[in-house]
Design a protein around this motif. Structure first.
Motif, PDB file in Angstrom:
ATOM      1  N   LEU A  28       0.855  -1.178   0.000  1.00 53.80           N
ATOM      2  CA  LEU A  28       0.000   0.000   0.000  1.00 53.80           C
ATOM      3  C   LEU A  28       0.897   1.236   0.000  1.00 53.80           C
ATOM      4  CD1 LEU A  28      -2.992   1.032   0.409  1.00 53.80           C
ATOM      5  CD2 LEU A  28      -2.482   1.050   2.839  1.00 53.80           C
ATOM      6  N   SER A  29       0.610   2.188  -0.863  1.00 58.94           N
ATOM      7  CA  SER A  29       1.363   3.438  -0.911  1.00 58.94           C
ATOM      8  C   SER A  29       0.360   4.563  -1.153  1.00 58.94           C
ATOM      9  CB  SER A  29       2.412   3.391  -2.024  1.00 58.94           C
ATOM     10  OG  SER A  29       3.144   4.582  -2.070  1.00 58.94           O
ATOM     11  N   VAL A  30       0.081   5.345  -0.105  1.00 58.46           N
ATOM     12  CA  VAL A  30      -0.977   6.356  -0.182  1.00 58.46           C
ATOM     13  C   VAL A  30      -0.555   7.636   0.536  1.00 58.46           C
ATOM     14  CG1 VAL A  30      -2.864   4.699  -0.345  1.00 58.46           C
ATOM     15  CG2 VAL A  30      -2.102   5.463   1.893  1.00 58.46           C
ATOM     16  N   ILE A  31      -1.383   8.660   0.382  1.00 55.38           N
ATOM     17  CA  ILE A  31      -1.212   9.927   1.078  1.00 55.38           C
ATOM     18  C   ILE A  31      -2.433  10.142   1.966  1.00 55.38           C
ATOM     19  CG2 ILE A  31      -1.052  12.430   0.782  1.00 55.38           C
ATOM     20  CD1 ILE A  31       0.382  11.851  -1.886  1.00 55.38           C
ATOM     21  N   SER A  32      -2.186  10.587   3.186  1.00 55.33           N
ATOM     22  CA  SER A  32      -3.262  10.835   4.135  1.00 55.33           C
ATOM     23  C   SER A  32      -3.179  12.273   4.626  1.00 55.33           C
ATOM     24  CB  SER A  32      -3.130   9.879   5.332  1.00 55.33           C
ATOM     25  OG  SER A  32      -4.051  10.213   6.350  1.00 55.33           O
ATOM     26  N   GLY A  33      -4.309  12.807   5.020  1.00 56.14           N
ATOM     27  CA  GLY A  33      -4.348  14.141   5.596  1.00 56.14           C
ATOM     28  C   GLY A  33      -3.938  14.164   7.056  1.00 56.14           C
ATOM     29  N   LYS A  34      -3.734  12.990   7.652  1.00 55.97           N
ATOM     30  CA  LYS A  34      -3.362  12.911   9.063  1.00 55.97           C
ATOM     31  C   LYS A  34      -1.865  13.109   9.244  1.00 55.97           C
ATOM     32  CE  LYS A  34      -7.009   9.710  10.399  1.00 55.97           C
ATOM     33  NZ  LYS A  34      -7.315   8.409  10.978  1.00 55.97           N
ATOM     34  N   SER A  35      -1.494  13.572  10.411  1.00 46.64           N
ATOM     35  CA  SER A  35      -0.079  13.676  10.772  1.00 46.64           C
ATOM     36  C   SER A  35       0.465  12.262  10.987  1.00 46.64           C
ATOM     37  CB  SER A  35       0.072  14.480  12.067  1.00 46.64           C
ATOM     38  OG  SER A  35      -0.460  13.743  13.157  1.00 46.64           O
ATOM     39  N   ASP A  74       8.933 -12.027  14.854  1.00 44.74           N
ATOM     40  CA  ASP A  74       9.364 -11.589  13.529  1.00 44.74           C
ATOM     41  C   ASP A  74       8.355 -10.594  12.973  1.00 44.74           C
ATOM     42  OD1 ASP A  74      11.563 -13.327  13.590  1.00 44.74           O
ATOM     43  OD2 ASP A  74      10.347 -14.971  12.821  1.00 44.74           O
ATOM     44  N   PRO A  75       8.821  -9.643  12.170  1.00 38.73           N
ATOM     45  CA  PRO A  75       7.890  -8.633  11.639  1.00 38.73           C
ATOM     46  C   PRO A  75       6.935  -9.211  10.596  1.00 38.73           C
ATOM     47  CG  PRO A  75      10.087  -8.277  10.761  1.00 38.73           C
ATOM     48  CD  PRO A  75      10.194  -9.369  11.766  1.00 38.73           C
ATOM     49  N   ALA A  76       5.664  -8.887  10.752  1.00 34.82           N
ATOM     50  CA  ALA A  76       4.656  -9.241   9.749  1.00 34.82           C
ATOM     51  C   ALA A  76       4.516  -8.106   8.760  1.00 34.82           C
ATOM     52  CB  ALA A  76       3.316  -9.509  10.417  1.00 34.82           C
ATOM     53  N   ALA A  77       4.775  -6.883   9.234  1.00 29.24           N
ATOM     54  CA  ALA A  77       4.644  -5.713   8.363  1.00 29.24           C
ATOM     55  C   ALA A  77       5.438  -4.554   8.932  1.00 29.24           C
ATOM     56  CB  ALA A  77       3.184  -5.320   8.233  1.00 29.24           C
ATOM     57  N   LEU A  93       3.112   0.669   3.216  1.00 30.55           N
ATOM     58  CA  LEU A  93       2.958  -0.566   3.968  1.00 30.55           C
ATOM     59  C   LEU A  93       3.726  -1.661   3.254  1.00 30.55           C
ATOM     60  CD1 LEU A  93       1.577  -2.506   6.027  1.00 30.55           C
ATOM     61  CD2 LEU A  93      -0.358  -2.606   4.435  1.00 30.55           C
ATOM     62  N   TYR A  94       4.622  -2.304   3.982  1.00 32.64           N
ATOM     63  CA  TYR A  94       5.385  -3.440   3.463  1.00 32.64           C
ATOM     64  C   TYR A  94       4.998  -4.656   4.289  1.00 32.64           C
ATOM     65  CZ  TYR A  94       8.295   0.377   1.706  1.00 32.64           C
ATOM     66  OH  TYR A  94       8.749   1.517   1.089  1.00 32.64           O
ATOM     67  N   GLU A  95       4.484  -5.698   3.641  1.00 26.50           N
ATOM     68  CA  GLU A  95       4.025  -6.879   4.361  1.00 26.50           C
ATOM     69  C   GLU A  95       4.855  -8.109   4.028  1.00 26.50           C
ATOM     70  OE1 GLU A  95      -0.444  -7.270   5.076  1.00 26.50           O
ATOM     71  OE2 GLU A  95      -0.303  -6.295   3.107  1.00 26.50           O
ATOM     72  N   ASP A 106      -5.781  -8.274   8.132  1.00 25.59           N
ATOM     73  CA  ASP A 106      -6.080  -7.304   9.183  1.00 25.59           C
ATOM     74  C   ASP A 106      -5.188  -6.074   9.128  1.00 25.59           C
ATOM     75  OD1 ASP A 106      -3.937  -9.001   9.994  1.00 25.59           O
ATOM     76  OD2 ASP A 106      -4.302  -8.553  12.106  1.00 25.59           O
ATOM     77  N   ILE A 107      -3.931  -6.239   8.795  1.00 24.40           N
ATOM     78  CA  ILE A 107      -3.023  -5.097   8.748  1.00 24.40           C
ATOM     79  C   ILE A 107      -3.382  -4.186   7.576  1.00 24.40           C
ATOM     80  CG2 ILE A 107      -0.626  -4.353   8.499  1.00 24.40           C
ATOM     81  CD1 ILE A 107       0.172  -7.030   9.833  1.00 24.40           C
ATOM     82  N   GLN A 108      -3.581  -4.768   6.410  1.00 22.80           N
ATOM     83  CA  GLN A 108      -3.926  -3.965   5.232  1.00 22.80           C
ATOM     84  C   GLN A 108      -5.278  -3.273   5.413  1.00 22.80           C
ATOM     85  OE1 GLN A 108      -3.917  -6.079   1.513  1.00 22.80           O
ATOM     86  NE2 GLN A 108      -3.863  -4.211   0.332  1.00 22.80           N
ATOM     87  N   ASN A 109      -6.261  -3.972   5.976  1.00 22.40           N
ATOM     88  CA  ASN A 109      -7.575  -3.378   6.212  1.00 22.40           C
ATOM     89  C   ASN A 109      -7.479  -2.212   7.201  1.00 22.40           C
ATOM     90  OD1 ASN A 109      -8.731  -5.228   4.464  1.00 22.40           O
ATOM     91  ND2 ASN A 109      -9.417  -6.592   6.088  1.00 22.40           N
ATOM     92  N   ALA A 110      -6.697  -2.383   8.272  1.00 17.89           N
ATOM     93  CA  ALA A 110      -6.540  -1.313   9.245  1.00 17.89           C
ATOM     94  C   ALA A 110      -5.799  -0.119   8.636  1.00 17.89           C
ATOM     95  CB  ALA A 110      -5.786  -1.831  10.472  1.00 17.89           C
ATOM     96  N   ALA A 111      -4.760  -0.394   7.856  1.00 17.17           N
ATOM     97  CA  ALA A 111      -4.002   0.685   7.216  1.00 17.17           C
ATOM     98  C   ALA A 111      -4.887   1.476   6.261  1.00 17.17           C
ATOM     99  CB  ALA A 111      -2.796   0.104   6.471  1.00 17.17           C
TER     100      ALA A 111
END
Length: 117
Positions: A28-35, A74-77, A93-95, A106-111
């Motif tokens: 996932l590679s996006v831009i958000s208005g949040k800090s 170990d890292p999932a993402a 997001l790197y998974e 769950d990680i992608q949906n939350a992101a």
């Protein structure tokens, strides 16, 4: 038989490090208005029911979140959140196992849910 093939494929994938994940194409590679802090807080809250709290650390002009797998450390993402010059954040997001279609989403949906205000 299909389940055995899936389990074998997952067992053969091995462990991934944070550096390994960051050298793969982002899921996932996006831009958000949040800090960066606001996005990290939202993501932590969304993952609270399915994951351990992520490790949040300073990274360049923002934050890096390392989300562990459910059954190991170990890292999932890895989520890289960088401050943009005109307000908001760029998020990548790197998974681990990003090319496996049956991975937990769950990680992608939350992101994705945390992108907008």
């Amino acid at each position: 038989m299909k389940l055995a093939v899936v389990v074998l494929a997952l067992a053969m994938t091995g462990c991934a490090t944070v550096a390994d994940l960051e050298h793969t194409p982002p899921t996932l590679s996006v831009i958000s208005g949040k800090s960066p802090q606001g996005y990290a807080e939202c993501l932590t809250n969304k993952l609270a029911g399915s994951r351990k709290p992520p490790l949040v650390e300073p990274h360049h002009d923002g934050l890096r979140m390392i989300i562990s797998q459910n059954l190991s450390k170990d890292p999932a993402a890895v989520v890289v959140i960088e401050t943009r010059t005109n307000n908001g954040s760029s998020i990548k997001l790197y998974e681990h196992l990003s090319n496996v279609p049956i991975r937990p989403k769950d990680i992608q949906n939350a992101a994705t849910a945390c992108i907008s205000g």
